[in-house]
Design a protein around this motif. Structure first.
Motif, short mmCIF file in Angstrom:
data_model
loop_
_atom_site.label_atom_id
_atom_site.label_comp_id
_atom_site.label_asym_id
_atom_site.label_seq_id
_atom_site.Cartn_x
_atom_site.Cartn_y
_atom_site.Cartn_z
N GLY A 12 0.87 -1.31 0.12
CA GLY A 12 -0.05 0.02 0.33
C GLY A 12 0.81 1.30 -0.09
O GLY A 12 1.04 2.03 1.02
N ARG A 36 0.95 -1.43 -5.17
CA ARG A 36 -0.37 -0.93 -5.24
C ARG A 36 -1.07 -1.80 -6.08
O ARG A 36 -0.54 -2.65 -6.99
CB ARG A 36 -0.51 0.46 -5.65
CG ARG A 36 0.12 1.38 -4.84
CD ARG A 36 0.33 2.85 -5.31
NE ARG A 36 -1.11 3.32 -5.28
CZ ARG A 36 -1.49 4.78 -5.31
NH1 ARG A 36 -0.33 5.63 -5.39
NH2 ARG A 36 -2.61 5.32 -5.25
N ILE A 90 -2.17 -0.44 4.13
CA ILE A 90 -3.53 -0.27 3.05
C ILE A 90 -4.62 0.32 4.15
O ILE A 90 -4.72 0.08 5.09
CB ILE A 90 -4.11 -1.59 2.51
CG1 ILE A 90 -3.01 -2.22 1.69
CG2 ILE A 90 -5.27 -1.44 2.10
CD1 ILE A 90 -3.45 -3.47 1.03
#
Length: 243
Positions: A12, A36, A90
């Motif tokens: 993330g 990502r 995340i």
């Protein structure tokens, strides 16, 4: 695998906190492996790190998918080097009244902010335990300590990731794997805050919102701690934040 290289895996690696953490570890000589779901969105970060003389690799990976997580960890360990640090970063901060929340969205937020943390940390922990060393850091939030009105789904997920981190820390600490949870309590200097909450963003000049680079310094601090004085949980908030 090149045993001479040290990998920092950032799950993330967004434009703010995750990217800053990746740059911070790269400046310390770590190979930054960043993920990502969209590889294109990682290109500016990769260029920044390489422009500063660091080594960086980007991966398009969905952390909610066990097979993708397994392939990610395997490819990094095989082709780049041992993962010495993993940061789970995340977020899924989506407000909604409990009276209007849907099962689908509640589950999706849990998948993103909690379940994917389990998948990624477990996959990496198995490698770290085998080597007898490593650091796993989770990005938490105030929602992991108390659930605010209108944030039931996010609070549930963040409570879950904090509990996961606690359990892992107690199990893996004696195996020389440092697990820590960072409570980020406050607005972060991002384009979203700037565009959506201009009055809040105006506090930047007074150090009233969190600078991603300063957050990243704390992640490095946690990783660099001597093992006779490990921190499990670290709170980060601006001096004027009410708590």
């Amino acid at each position: 695998m090149n045993e001479n290289k040290k990998v920092a895996l950032i799950i993330g690696a967004g434009d703010a906190t995750g990217g800053a953490i990746a740059r911070r570890f790269a400046r310390e000589g770590y190979v930054a492996c960043v993920t990502r779901r969209s590889l294109d969105k990682l290109q500016p970060l990769l260029e920044d790190i390489r422009g500063e003389g660091g080594e960086a690799h980007g991966f398009a990976s969905d952390a909610r998918r066990e097979e993708q997580v397994a392939e990610l960890v395997e490819s990094i360990e095989r082709d780049i080097g041992p993962i010495e640090v993993m940061v789970f970063n995340i977020g899924a901060n989506v407000p909604c009244s409990i009276l209007e929340e849907t099962a689908r969205k509640y589950f999706k937020i849990w998948e993103m902010a909690c379940f994917s943390g389990f998948l990624t940390s477990q996959a990496v922990a198995k490698r770290m335990v085998g080597r007898g060393r490593g650091t796993i850091l989770f990005t938490g939030a105030t929602a992991g300590l108390r659930g605010a009105a209108g944030f039931a789904a996010f609070a549930g997920a963040k409570h879950g990731i904090r509990a996961l981190a606690q359990s892992m820390a107690r199990e893996l600490g004696p195996l020389n794997v440092h697990v820590a949870h960072v409570v980020v309590d406050g607005a972060i200097d991002t384009a979203f805050i700037r565009d959506s909450f201009p009055e809040l963003y105006a506090k930047k000049d007074q150090d009233g919102i969190l600078d991603p680079e300063h957050i990243a310094d704390s992640y490095w601090f946690l990783h660099a701690q001597p093992r006779d004085a490990w921190t499990f949980e670290l709170d980060l908030r601006p001096w004027m934040e009410r708590w």
